[in-house]
Design a protein around this motif. Structure first.
Motif, short mmCIF file in Angstrom:
data_model
loop_
_atom_site.label_atom_id
_atom_site.label_comp_id
_atom_site.label_asym_id
_atom_site.label_seq_id
_atom_site.Cartn_x
_atom_site.Cartn_y
_atom_site.Cartn_z
N ASP A 140 18.69 28.28 3.54
CA ASP A 140 19.98 27.87 2.99
C ASP A 140 19.97 26.36 2.79
O ASP A 140 19.16 25.65 3.40
CB ASP A 140 21.15 28.31 3.88
CG ASP A 140 21.17 27.57 5.19
OD1 ASP A 140 20.25 27.79 5.99
OD2 ASP A 140 22.09 26.76 5.40
N GLY A 141 20.88 25.90 1.93
CA GLY A 141 20.87 24.49 1.56
C GLY A 141 21.16 23.58 2.74
O GLY A 141 20.53 22.53 2.90
N ALA A 142 22.15 23.98 3.57
CA ALA A 142 22.53 23.11 4.69
C ALA A 142 21.35 22.90 5.64
O ALA A 142 21.16 21.80 6.17
CB ALA A 142 23.72 23.71 5.43
N VAL A 145 19.10 20.32 4.15
CA VAL A 145 19.72 18.99 4.27
C VAL A 145 19.59 18.49 5.71
O VAL A 145 19.22 17.34 5.98
CB VAL A 145 21.21 19.04 3.82
CG1 VAL A 145 21.96 17.78 4.23
CG2 VAL A 145 21.29 19.26 2.32
N PHE A 168 29.12 16.60 -1.63
CA PHE A 168 29.07 17.80 -0.78
C PHE A 168 27.61 18.12 -0.49
O PHE A 168 26.77 18.09 -1.39
CB PHE A 168 29.75 19.00 -1.48
CG PHE A 168 29.77 20.21 -0.61
CD1 PHE A 168 30.64 20.28 0.47
CD2 PHE A 168 28.90 21.26 -0.82
CE1 PHE A 168 30.64 21.38 1.32
CE2 PHE A 168 28.89 22.37 0.02
CZ PHE A 168 29.77 22.43 1.08
N HIS A 169 27.32 18.40 0.79
CA HIS A 169 25.93 18.67 1.16
C HIS A 169 25.75 19.89 2.05
O HIS A 169 24.66 20.09 2.60
CB HIS A 169 25.34 17.43 1.85
CG HIS A 169 25.34 16.22 0.96
ND1 HIS A 169 24.42 16.03 -0.05
CD2 HIS A 169 26.19 15.16 0.89
CE1 HIS A 169 24.69 14.90 -0.69
NE2 HIS A 169 25.76 14.35 -0.15
N GLY A 170 26.80 20.70 2.22
CA GLY A 170 26.65 21.89 3.06
C GLY A 170 27.54 21.81 4.28
O GLY A 170 28.29 20.85 4.46
N GLU A 244 24.26 13.31 -3.88
CA GLU A 244 24.02 14.26 -4.96
C GLU A 244 23.69 13.43 -6.20
O GLU A 244 24.37 12.41 -6.44
CB GLU A 244 25.27 15.07 -5.25
CG GLU A 244 25.70 16.04 -4.19
CD GLU A 244 26.92 16.83 -4.67
OE1 GLU A 244 26.76 17.80 -5.42
OE2 GLU A 244 28.04 16.45 -4.29
N TRP A 249 30.48 19.82 -6.60
CA TRP A 249 31.78 20.29 -6.08
C TRP A 249 32.91 19.40 -6.55
O TRP A 249 34.01 19.87 -6.81
CB TRP A 249 31.75 20.31 -4.55
CG TRP A 249 31.05 21.52 -4.05
CD1 TRP A 249 29.77 21.60 -3.59
CD2 TRP A 249 31.57 22.85 -4.01
NE1 TRP A 249 29.47 22.89 -3.26
CE2 TRP A 249 30.56 23.67 -3.50
CE3 TRP A 249 32.79 23.42 -4.35
CZ2 TRP A 249 30.72 25.04 -3.32
CZ3 TRP A 249 32.96 24.78 -4.18
CH2 TRP A 249 31.93 25.57 -3.67
N ASP A 277 19.94 14.95 -2.95
CA ASP A 277 20.24 16.36 -2.67
C ASP A 277 20.43 17.10 -3.99
O ASP A 277 21.50 17.05 -4.60
CB ASP A 277 21.48 16.44 -1.79
CG ASP A 277 21.85 17.89 -1.46
OD1 ASP A 277 21.15 18.81 -1.91
OD2 ASP A 277 22.85 18.09 -0.74
N VAL A 279 20.26 20.39 -4.36
CA VAL A 279 20.52 21.82 -4.10
C VAL A 279 21.32 22.43 -5.26
O VAL A 279 21.03 23.53 -5.72
CB VAL A 279 21.26 22.00 -2.75
CG1 VAL A 279 21.89 23.38 -2.63
CG2 VAL A 279 20.28 21.77 -1.60
N LEU A 280 22.31 21.69 -5.75
CA LEU A 280 23.16 22.24 -6.81
C LEU A 280 22.66 21.86 -8.21
O LEU A 280 22.62 22.68 -9.11
CB LEU A 280 24.59 21.76 -6.58
CG LEU A 280 25.67 22.28 -7.51
CD1 LEU A 280 27.00 22.41 -6.76
CD2 LEU A 280 25.87 21.40 -8.73
N LYS A 306 19.94 26.94 -4.11
CA LYS A 306 20.70 27.67 -5.13
C LYS A 306 19.78 28.28 -6.20
O LYS A 306 19.17 29.30 -5.97
CB LYS A 306 21.78 26.77 -5.71
CG LYS A 306 22.88 26.44 -4.69
CD LYS A 306 24.03 25.72 -5.31
CE LYS A 306 25.11 25.33 -4.31
NZ LYS A 306 26.12 26.34 -4.08
C1 LIG Z 1 24.63 19.50 -3.20
C2 LIG Z 1 24.66 20.60 -2.16
N1 LIG Z 1 23.88 20.48 -1.07
C3 LIG Z 1 23.85 21.43 -0.12
C4 LIG Z 1 24.63 22.56 -0.22
C5 LIG Z 1 24.60 23.60 0.87
O1 LIG Z 1 23.94 24.75 0.44
P1 LIG Z 1 24.19 26.14 1.19
O2 LIG Z 1 25.55 26.62 0.82
O3 LIG Z 1 23.07 27.01 0.69
O4 LIG Z 1 24.07 25.86 2.66
C6 LIG Z 1 25.45 22.74 -1.33
C7 LIG Z 1 26.28 23.94 -1.48
O5 LIG Z 1 27.13 24.06 -2.30
C8 LIG Z 1 25.47 21.72 -2.34
O6 LIG Z 1 26.25 21.84 -3.42
#
Ligand SMILES: Cc1ncc(COP(=O)(O)O)c(C=O)c1O
Length: 466
Positions: A140-142, A145, A168-170, A244, A249, A277, A279-280, A306
């Motif tokens: 998972d993203g969190a 991170v 936003f980072h999780g 980001e 978000w 980051d 992830v998105l 993602k």
């Molecule tokens: C930029 C960013 N980093 C990290 C995450 C966390 O990812 P996850 O929901 O898979 O834990 C998100 C989730 O929306 C995100 O947008």
């Protein structure tokens, strides 16, 4: 089945196309009766639902390409890709088959090497820029991170982190400490953040803090502010900026083109790492593998998630090669990270982006959507700004174009009204967020924009603007 039996499907870019006139296809009012009943039963137990679900409690049962079908048989056009996740289309046959192959052959082998992991790592090193090739995989993203923050501490021996307002980072403790959590219209911070984590403003072209005489954003002032902030508000132990590349978000907000190159130079001067980051925004969403590629900046740390596995839970933390040793000291592996199904999903996803020419599709269709959004901005009194690159797009709704007062009430109503018309998408207060699957062509994309524009017109009438 032997390893050599693994199927390798190559499809044309149009694999998902059906009768366009049948998308969307609504056979009940939405959400329909079965959706409502099923959701009410689930909500008896499932708590902490997102606003997306609360505002439109539909139950989906099937996804194919750019469409989602609910339990009442209504088919929606997907403008959210799950939540920026199923970016190559729901149940892409090549990716589903790759996962199914390993689901029957080997589901988990901790962090031992497997044939499919070895192929994925080589593929990743090939598509990521420069020497970003020290990799660890997560689910998972969190977690990615969180691991990256531990890695940054190990690399620098420092413990402070700076992120941007509305990033936003999780939702793990360290990730939340780098984020400004959104509760309805209110951005909350403070109690959710751990000590040593700070937040600074980042440039938002529609709402700049500092501008030059010609009206352009003065990015030098932002960097000067960071310099002063580090001197006055930290203990001088900053390990990394955690940002980001474009804020997802917060509403698809891209900084001006000179921001990240200047920030990178500043970080180098101060011996601070740049943790990007992605992830998105990464893996093709903006028409590049990394969003940061738009500015030719090579970060020290990158996280991916993602779109990376097109819906299978697989994420990655990637460091510059010279920092790879740091991962030895943080015991970086996890129980599920890099399992064969996850590696198969991520590998097939990168192959699909290459085989179907999706970066190019995102650039051309994204530009066509942006052209249409600009026209809408000129015609609609409540559209203050339109923004984005590729398929990471936003429309900012305001009560007044001069005062730019955010119009969150309109945002919620437009979200619901477009959903009722057959558009599955994501609410974000007063900024409407659009993240269609990267496979979408212009015909389908314009259908989605039509539904949004009709909903905006309805809301303008409701509030007496026209
Ligand atoms: C930029 C960013 N980093 C990290 C995450 C966390 O990812 P996850 O929901 O898979 O834990 C998100 C989730 O929306 C995100 O947008």
């Amino acid at each position: 089945m032997k390893q050599s039996d693994e199927q390798k499907l190559t499809l044309t870019r149009d694999w998902w196309k059906e009768n366009a006139a049948d998308v969307p296809r609504l056979i009940t009012a939405t959400p329909g009766p079965r959706s409502k009943e099923m959701h009410a039963r689930a909500a008896r137990y499932m708590k902490g639902l997102s606003s997306q679900v609360k505002l439109f409690p539909v139950c989906f049962e099937e996804g194919y390409g750019v469409t989602l079908t609910d339990v009442d048989g209504n088919r929606y056009l997907d403008f959210s890709s799950g939540i920026y996740v199923t970016s190559l289309g729901h149940c892409h046959p090549k990716i589903s088959e790759a996962i199914a192959y390993w689901a029957k052959k080997l589901m988990n082998a901790h962090d031992f090497t497997t044939p499919v992991k070895e192929k994925l790592l080589e593929k990743m090193a090939g598509v990521l820029p420069g020497n970003l090739n020290a990799i660890q995989l997560y689910s998972d993203g969190a977690s990615a991170v969180e691991a990256a923050i531990r890695a940054a501490r190990a690399i620098t021996g420092k413990h402070e982190f700076i992120s941007g307002y509305r990033d936003f980072h999780g939702k793990s403790m360290a990730a939340v400490s780098c984020a400004q959590m959104i509760r309805g219209d209110v951005y909350s911070y403070g109690p959710t953040r751990a000590p040593g984590f700070y937040m600074v403003p980042r440039p938002d072209p529609y709402r700049p803090l500092w501008t030059r005489a010609d009206g352009t954003i003065d990015t030098d002032q932002y960097i000067a502010f960071y310099d002063q902030f580090i001197t006055e508000s930290t203990v001088g132990n900053v390990a990394a900026f955690v940002l980001e590349p474009a804020q997802g978000w917060a509403g698809s907000i891209f900084p001006p083109d000179d921001f990240f190159p200047k920030l990178k130079a500043f970080c180098e001067k101060k011996k601070i790492l740049l943790f990007d980051d992605e992830v998105l925004a990464g893996m093709g969403r903006t028409g590049e593998y990394l969003c940061m590629n738009h500015w030719n900046v090579e970060p020290d740390i990158v996280t991916l998630g993602k779109s990376f596995g097109n819906g299978f839970p697989v994420t990655a933390m990637v460091l510059k090669e010279e920092y790879g040793e740091a991962l030895e000291s943080i015991s970086a592996s996890s129980s599920y990270g890099g399992n064969p199904m996850a590696c198969a999903a991520a590998l097939a996803s990168i192959e699909v982006i290459e085989e179907e020419g999706l970066l190019e599709n995102v650039r051309t269709v994204g530009a066509a959507i942006m052209k249409r959004l600009e026209k809408m901005k000129a015609e609609h009194p409540i559209i203050g700004d339109v923004k984005g690159k590729g398929f990471l797009l936003g429309i900012e709704l305001v009560r007044d174009k001069i005062t730019k007062e955010p119009f969150a009430e309109a945002g919620t109503l437009v979200y619901q009204k477009a959903f009722q018309r057959g558009l599955a998408w994501i609410p974000a207060g007063h900024i409407l967020r659009m993240s269609p699957p990267l496979i979408m062509d212009e015909t389908y994309a314009m259908k989605g924009i039509d539904m949004i524009e009709d909903a905006i017109s309805d809301v303008e009438k409701q509030f007496g603007y026209v």
